[in-house]
Design a protein around this motif. Structure first.
Motif, PDB file in Angstrom:
ATOM      1  N   ASN A   1      -7.970   7.346   6.391  1.00 51.58           N
ATOM      2  CA  ASN A   1      -7.310   7.606   5.105  1.00 51.58           C
ATOM      3  C   ASN A   1      -6.735   6.338   4.485  1.00 51.58           C
TER       4      ASN A   1
ATOM      5  N   GLN B   1      -8.953   1.559  -3.038  1.00 50.78           N
ATOM      6  CA  GLN B   1      -8.455   1.825  -4.381  1.00 50.78           C
ATOM      7  C   GLN B   1      -7.491   0.720  -4.808  1.00 50.78           C
ATOM      8  N   HIS B   2      -6.671   0.288  -3.826  1.00 44.33           N
ATOM      9  CA  HIS B   2      -5.653  -0.742  -4.084  1.00 44.33           C
ATOM     10  C   HIS B   2      -6.300  -2.041  -4.579  1.00 44.33           C
TER      11      HIS B   2
ATOM     12  N   LEU C   1       0.830  -1.211   0.000  1.00 47.42           N
ATOM     13  CA  LEU C   1       0.000   0.000   0.000  1.00 47.42           C
ATOM     14  C   LEU C   1       0.862   1.257   0.000  1.00 47.42           C
TER      15      LEU C   1
ATOM     16  N   GLN D   1       1.538   3.628  -3.155  1.00 52.34           N
ATOM     17  CA  GLN D   1       0.661   4.673  -3.683  1.00 52.34           C
ATOM     18  C   GLN D   1       0.423   5.817  -2.689  1.00 52.34           C
ATOM     19  N   ALA D   2       0.736   5.614  -1.391  1.00 49.11           N
ATOM     20  CA  ALA D   2       0.503   6.695  -0.421  1.00 49.11           C
ATOM     21  C   ALA D   2       1.629   6.700   0.600  1.00 49.11           C
TER      22      ALA D   2
ATOM     23  N   THR E   1       1.013   8.988   4.056  1.00 51.37           N
ATOM     24  CA  THR E   1       0.005   8.389   4.937  1.00 51.37           C
ATOM     25  C   THR E   1       0.559   7.130   5.587  1.00 51.37           C
TER      26      THR E   1
ATOM     27  N   LYS F   1     -11.536   6.468  -5.118  1.00 51.86           N
ATOM     28  CA  LYS F   1     -11.170   7.207  -3.910  1.00 51.86           C
ATOM     29  C   LYS F   1     -12.075   8.426  -3.790  1.00 51.86           C
TER      30      LYS F   1
ATOM     31  N   GLU G   1      -7.203   4.240   0.737  1.00 58.12           N
ATOM     32  CA  GLU G   1      -6.130   3.746  -0.140  1.00 58.12           C
ATOM     33  C   GLU G   1      -6.344   2.253  -0.425  1.00 58.12           C
TER      34      GLU G   1
END
Length: 931
Positions: free
Chosen positions: A745, A752-753, A583, A586-587, A590, A759, A749
């Motif tokens: 948050n 979406q993952h 994860l 992509q973020a 966070t 999102k 993610e």
């Protein structure tokens, strides 16, 4: 679904209540005949001093300069009397302690519900058997012995309940009150002929209950100067009372004195659990019929107290707390209390061998009487071919024992008689316990069947309604009718069996409950078959791996109830979650903050339990930190030029910031005021209560945008939590809610993952419009992880700062901003509130996650239900009613916790929905425009 929820609540309430029936029903029986020693007693009267909350080491140890802490009592045990340690049982509270001392049995746990105040069961006591008893002391203790007494011969004198103030000048005044009243009582009797002659009767008991030491221990801790000074004052008071009574009776040598305590106290000023500092209490006995000090060259005890106390050469005689009741009865020659399970400690008696043998024989017969009553009760309610009696004490064995003992006493073989009686007492106590737990296995299996059935059914409901693993299957009407009748038939057979045995109605509930539950499961057989074929078509390795991870997770949760550090392990695994699932790609930010906060939160379970060492500066630091964060957010809010802002909201936010500042001030000023013994300032008390009331209303006035509403909830709850904090735990809700914000948050993610949905922009997300049913999606395996996170965070919220399961981790100091006068229910309520606050934070975050990930709260809730039910089944089999009382108490509370967790989560879910979605509108002032 309402039917399902009602059924669930009902099933859980039955499971919850069942352990009290299975493990903790009242052990008392009625219908025995009183037993009295036939020989004349050594004493005419007995004076019982109970120093509430006095620890054995606090009384016996020497001061730093080598002088005794209680000079008079020290000289008594060195020159005039016998001494030892009385071992109490848990719960180490005042009521059970006094019941053990005066009635000779250990209070059954069913008295918890009565707040240890009233008599949940009628019982007999030494006071009841005496000719007259006069008692002085606390209104919490004395009335219950007067109330249980037959006839009018127990007289009590109490001070008012308001006197028991933890913030007062000096609690030793409570003891001075008792001593002064006893003195004036004896003085007034010289001019009152009826009272004078009553005092000169035989079988008189005088009871002095001294609460000052306990109150000082709660307020200042047992190692404080106040506690030790109080012991000195009590010593002086006992000296004066003893010499006054001796003079009153013309030194006739017919008075026996006993000093003991109902329970001890931990170093941090609480009691209730089974720490040695709570269960070891002093016992000093002197006067008529009591042995003089016995010199010995060596004696062995596992503890090293004798050396510390410089008492190696004086024989230490340890007893169980319930043994003191038969000792008192034997000294003044009254019948042994009917329900007493104590064994007479013969070494304390200074009397002929014949008297000792007769006394212990009476003791044995009195306990055997209880055994007989218990056995006949069980025999009446069991079918004769199913009844298995207690072999070592069959009727012939009983007669054999009694005949042998009588013969030994006639032949003057007193030692043999005594050892035979002790064997008989032990056997009778074993037999009592055997019949008391006779139905346990059968009921336990019944409940376990219900548990497994219920959990299976919930899993089926989840699979059937919230996933697309199964096709809808038509049921065959004919089959279902046959099924229904066969289950009904089994039910009738079970009911018939219970009816023949005249079982209590609760047994019907426990035995018949598994039937409807399993009926519901068997009806879903097509779903199970369908599911099995579907699962086999998946990759086997994946399914097994998933199951293993689930099992491991649940075991960690179960483990964390025993060792808080298991939570730390879990949180560190959580910290690595973004890395494991990729994860973080992509973020990055966070994920980094998530890892950091997980590690921070993991520190809390490693800290000592709250309340041991108050540290007000940490509470103030937490207050200032909250202020800093809220001011920062206030500035951000003012800067944001958007249509979502209005001045009312800014005002609300400002009030909340002000409230945090006030709370921080109140905590520090109250602490200083109590330190200087000036009591609780009234202004502080008013502010505290107003903060408490406003904290439930203020969040409802804030806007319903996701983060703003959650932040508002945090600020409100935080202001109350600060007032209830005494140390590092004030920082806990801050770190926890920080993690919760990041969790919301992270879940976006994750969605979406896994490509489950797009999102959303969280900052403009509004709770008020979030309940659009059409957008709900089906469950995904990742949702099981989501629910597990929730349960894990709930357990962390629970044990993060201490273990609720132990009564003594409650520190009364944490409610001093609200009240200092002892009021168990009010204090208990505030402490429960303190526990609930982290819960509410987690529940609100979970509510936000349900809404933002478009899941119906019902489906996630059902997964949570399954997880907590599997945990509950673990604890059902871990419930103990033997071993150290700490283990027993902890095992009950674990089970009750997990069971009430599900009921509690339903309530929390409702509360979270209310706090996040409802908004109260204040009436606005309308502006008039002049045209």
């Amino acid at each position: 679904i309402p039917v399902f929820i009602l059924a669930g609540l009902l099933v859980h309430c039955v499971f919850l209540v069942s352990i009290f029936d299975i493990y903790f029903s009242s052990p008392l029986v009625h219908g025995m005949t009183p037993q009295q020693t036939p020989l004349p007693p050594p004493a005419k009267r007995l004076v019982l001093f109970v120093a509430d909350g006095l620890r054995a080491d606090s009384l016996y140890e020497l001061n730093s300069n080598g002088t005794p802490r209680a000079p008079y009592l020290r000289s008594i045990l060195e020159n005039n009397g016998s001494w030892g340690i009385s071992h109490t049982r848990v719960p180490t509270e005042s009521r059970p302690g006094h019941v053990a001392l005066i009635a000779g049995f250990y209070e059954d746990v069913s008295a918890v519900a009565k707040g240890w105040k009233e008599n949940p069961v009628e019982f007999d006591s030494v006071f009841n058997e005496s000719k007259y008893t006069w008692g002085w002391g606390s209104p919490d203790i004395l009335p219950m012995f007067a109330k249980g007494a037959t006839g009018d011969h127990v007289y009590t004198f109490c001070y008012t309940a308001e006197s028991e103030d933890f913030g007062a000048q000096d609690a030793a005044e409570l003891d001075m009150w008792v001593f002064d009243h006893v003195k004036s009582f004896f003085n007034s009797s010289r001019s009152n002929q009826t009272l004078f002659s009553a005092l000169h009767e035989d079988k008189v008991v005088l009871f002095l209950h001294l609460l000052g030491i306990d109150t000082n221990g709660h307020a200042h801790r047992p190692n404080s100067r106040e506690y030790k000074e109080n012991i000195k004052k009590v010593d002086k008071g006992i000296k004066e009372i003893a010499s006054m009574i001796e003079n009153f009776y013309g030194n006739d040598g017919k008075t026996a004195f006993i000093l003991t305590s109902d329970h001890g106290m931990t170093d941090w000023g609480s009691h209730g659990a089974g720490h040695p500092s709570e269960t070891l209490t002093p016992l000093i006995v002197w006067g008529a019929g009591v042995n003089y000090p016995q010199k010995v060259t060596s004696q062995f005890f596992e503890d090293n107290f004798l050396k510390e106390w410089k008492l190696e050469d004086l024989k230490r005689l340890d007893v169980n707390q319930a043994d003191i009741a038969p000792l008192m009865a034997s000294l003044i020659g009254v019948p042994f209390p009917l329900n007493s399970v104590g064994t007479l400690p013969l070494e304390y008696l200074n009397n002929s061998a014949h008297f000792k043998a007769e006394s212990i024989f009476t003791n044995a017969v009195q306990i055997l009487e209880q055994f007989k009553v218990k056995m006949s009760q069980k025999k009446e309610t069991t079918l004769s071919f199913l009844f298995t009696p207690f072999k070592p004490l069959s009727d012939s064995e009983q007669i054999n024992f009694l005949k042998k003992t009588r013969l030994y006493i006639q032949q003057e073989k007193y030692n043999e008689a005594v050892s035979l009686c002790k064997t008989l007492i032990n056997l009778a106590l074993e037999g009592l316990s055997y019949y008391h737990t006779y139905d346990r296995l059968f009921l336990g299996l019944s409940i376990a069947m219900g548990f497994v059935g219920w959990t299976t059914y919930v899993i089926l409901v989840i699979i059937k309604t919230h996933t697309n693993l199964t096709k809808t299957v038509q049921t065959n009407n004919q089959e279902s009718t046959v099924l229904f009748y066969s289950f009904a038939f089994v039910g009738m057979i079970i009911a018939f069996f219970l009816l023949i045995q005249t079982c209590p109605w609760t047994y019907y509930v426990y035995c018949l409950l598994p039937l409807p539950v399993w009926y519901a499961v068997v009806r879903e057989l097509p779903v199970i078959q369908d599911l099995a074929t579907n699962l086999l078509s998946l990759r086997i390795g994946q399914s097994i791996g998933f199951l293993l991870v689930c099992t491991l997770g649940i075991e960690i949760l179960v483990f964390s109830f025993f060792y808080r550090s298991a939570l730390t392990v879990g949180l560190l695994v959580f910290a690595g979650w973004p890395v494991i699932t990729q994860l973080w790609v992509q973020a990055k930010t966070t994920a980094l903050i998530w890892t950091l906060l997980c590690v921070l939160l993991a520190i809390f379970p490693l800290m000592p339990v709250v309340g041991r060492e108050p540290n007000i500066s940490l509470v103030i630091a937490a207050g200032l930190l909250t202020l800093l964060i809220s001011c920062f957010s206030l500035v951000l809010l003012c800067k944001s030029e958007n249509k979502y802002r209005n001045n009312e909201d800014l005002k609300m936010h400002f009030y909340q910031v002000l409230s945090i500042a006030l709370s921080t001030y109140v905590v520090s000023s109250t602490h200083d005021s109590l330190k200087n013994k000036q009591g609780l300032p009234v202004l502080n008390q008013i502010i505290s209560w107003m903060t408490l009331v406003s904290s439930s209303v203020l969040p409802l006035l804030s806007p319903t945008f996701l983060f703003r509403r959650l932040f508002s909830i945090l600020l409100s709850l935080m202001s109350t939590y600060l007032l209830l904090s005494t140390g590092y735990e004030a920082l806990f809700p801050l770190v926890l809610s920080g993690l919760m914000f990041v969790w919301i948050n992270m879940e976006q993610e994750a969605l979406q993952h896994y490509g489950l949905s797009l999102k959303q922009k969280l900052s403009v997300f509004n709770f008020a419009y979030a309940t659009d049913i059409t957008q709900f999606r089906q469950l995904h395996l990742d949702d099981v992880r989501r629910s597990f996170f929730f349960v894990f965070f709930i357990v962390t919220a629970f044990f993060g700062t201490g273990n609720i399961a132990s009564v003594n981790s409650f520190d009364p100091a944490s409610v001093y901003c609200f009240l200092t006068v002892f009021s168990p229910f009010m204090m208990g309520g505030l402490l429960v509130l303190k526990v609930v606050i982290p819960f509410v934070l987690v529940s609100c975050a979970f509510e936000a996650i349900q809404v933002t990930t478009q899941l119906s709260s019902k489906s996630l809730f059902l997964i949570v239900l399954v997880i907590s039910d599997i945990m509950a089944l673990h604890f059902f089999f871990l419930v103990k009613d033997y071993g150290s009382w700490l283990d027993i108490g902890t095992s009950i509370s674990h089970y009750v916790l997990v069971m009430s967790l599900t009921i509690f989560m339903m309530l929390m879910n409702g509360l979270a929905q209310l706090l996040t979605t409802k908004r109260l509108e204040l009436p606005r002032r309308t502006k008039h425009h002049s045209t």
